[in-house]
Write an enzyme that holds these catalytic residues in place. Structure first.
Site, mmCIF file in Angstrom:
data_model
loop_
_atom_site.group_PDB
_atom_site.id
_atom_site.type_symbol
_atom_site.label_atom_id
_atom_site.label_comp_id
_atom_site.label_asym_id
_atom_site.label_seq_id
_atom_site.Cartn_x
_atom_site.Cartn_y
_atom_site.Cartn_z
ATOM 1 N N PRO A 19 0.848 -1.199 0.000
ATOM 2 C CA PRO A 19 0.000 0.000 0.000
ATOM 3 C C PRO A 19 0.880 1.244 0.000
ATOM 4 C CG PRO A 19 0.076 -0.967 2.192
ATOM 5 C CD PRO A 19 0.820 -1.899 1.294
ATOM 6 N N CYS A 102 3.261 3.326 9.395
ATOM 7 C CA CYS A 102 3.484 4.640 8.796
ATOM 8 C C CYS A 102 4.093 5.600 9.813
ATOM 9 C CB CYS A 102 2.176 5.204 8.261
ATOM 10 S SG CYS A 102 2.372 6.811 7.449
ATOM 11 N N HIS A 173 7.954 -4.668 7.525
ATOM 12 C CA HIS A 173 8.946 -3.819 6.877
ATOM 13 C C HIS A 173 10.237 -3.940 7.687
ATOM 14 C CE1 HIS A 173 9.763 0.274 4.727
ATOM 15 N NE2 HIS A 173 10.888 -0.412 4.916
#
Length: 350
Positions: A19, A102, A173
């Site tokens: 995304p 994020c 990540h």
């Protein structure tokens, strides 16, 4: 206490496209689906509050061809996330993913994203609340840690709490996030990649699917993760060089849809891999048909052309193609000759 419903089977996440805000909109996803028929695609992050208080139908719009498709939600309030999950479930998404990675200032001000890695119990509450309203699988995307809250002990405790809440898949990540002093773009580059730490999570939690994300920009690097993790997630390389996900999709799934008999052996693909002309032309013809339908429905040509810039990556004539796709006068008129000239420039230069 509400109990979770029986969870549907997870879609195959052997290969995913991450995304990406302002990148993976529905037009980009449609194009990526033409390149990679089996790859799991993700929406841009949508906040739970935006769905509840803005235009949910517009924010959740997608093309049926995009399946399998995961929606990424942002938020930290279990009740709001549950309500947003209900809306998303009604639209038929295959997976709903909670953003815990994020690092942007705006996201931090909303108390979600990467800063939630310091609050595993809250994240677990969010997962349970979302699971309670839908059988669609609920997953999480996170980092290795944040700031000084960054050790295997803390990471494994965080993951363990989520597994206890019923989490079956984690997109990891393989960098930590630095919440003060680095921009989101710098957070994708400055903190060092630590794939071994991600592998250790996969080893410590064999019941959990761990999908590796971060710094995967070519096929040979991507393939090295298999066997150490359950799948890989490609980020900006998929947007900038979509031939990469075509090559990986073909190699991993054996798909023939857009492959010609003369295409190179995908086991020897690398940084310089590109589609042959016939395969590319098939994709562009199908995307042009899509553009025509979307223009008739009121979509702006500029939005449709934006994901195309990477299509011509490293091909003779690519600069002329990008110039045609950026012709502001023709974009303003929704003049498809901008697209046709972009294709023609590559063909004539070949």
């Amino acid at each position: 206490m509400t109990t979770p419903r029986e969870i549907r089977q997870l879609q195959d996440a052997t290969l995913c496209v991450a995304p990406m805000m302002a990148w993976t909109d529905r037009h980009c996803r449609y194009l990526h689906r033409l390149y990679a028929p089996n790859t799991l695609l993700f929406t841009e992050m949508v906040t739970a509050n935006a769905l509840l208080h803005a235009h949910a139908d517009r924010l959740l719009r997608y093309n049926p061809e995009e399946h399998p498709l995961a929606l990424q939600l942002g938020g930290s309030e279990p009740e709001a996330l549950a309500a947003a999950t209900r809306l998303a479930a009604a639209k038929g998404f295959d997976e709903i993913n909670l953003n815990v990675g994020c690092p942007s200032d705006r996201v931090q001000r909303g108390r979600f994203g990467a800063c939630l890695m310091k609050e595993p119990v809250l994240v677990a509450h969010c997962i349970r609340a979302m699971q309670a309203v839908t059988p669609i699988p609920i997953t999480v995307k996170c980092r290795l840690g944040v700031d000084d809250h960054d050790s295997d002990e803390l990471l494994h405790a965080f993951v363990g709490t989520l597994v206890d809440a019923g989490l079956k898949r984690l997109y990891l990540h393989a960098r930590k996030a630095i919440l003060k002093g680095l921009s989101p773009a710098q957070n994708r580059q400055v903190p060092p990649l630590q794939y071994n730490r991600a592998y250790r999570v996969a080893s410590a939690f064999p019941e959990l699917e761990v999908i590796i994300n971060g710094g995967i920009t070519d096929a040979s690097a991507a393939l090295q993760h298999y066997g150490r993790a359950d799948g890989i997630m490609i980020g900006r390389a998929a947007y900038q060089h979509p031939a990469l996900i075509h090559a990986l999709d073909r190699l991993l799934f054996g798909t023939p849809e857009v492959v010609s008999a003369d295409e190179p052996d995908p086991t020897r693909i690398g940084d310089r891999y590109r589609l042959d002309d016939l395969a590319l032309q098939r994709i562009l013809n199908r995307y042009r048909n899509y553009m025509t339908r979307e223009l008739d429905a009121g979509t702006r040509l500029g939005d449709l052309c934006r994901p195309l810039h990477g299509v011509f990556h490293a091909r003779p004539g690519a600069r002329h193609s990008r110039r045609a796709l950026s012709d502001h006068q023709r974009l303003a008129r929704n003049d498809l000759s901008a697209f046709d000239d972009a294709v023609r420039a590559v063909r004539l230069a070949a």
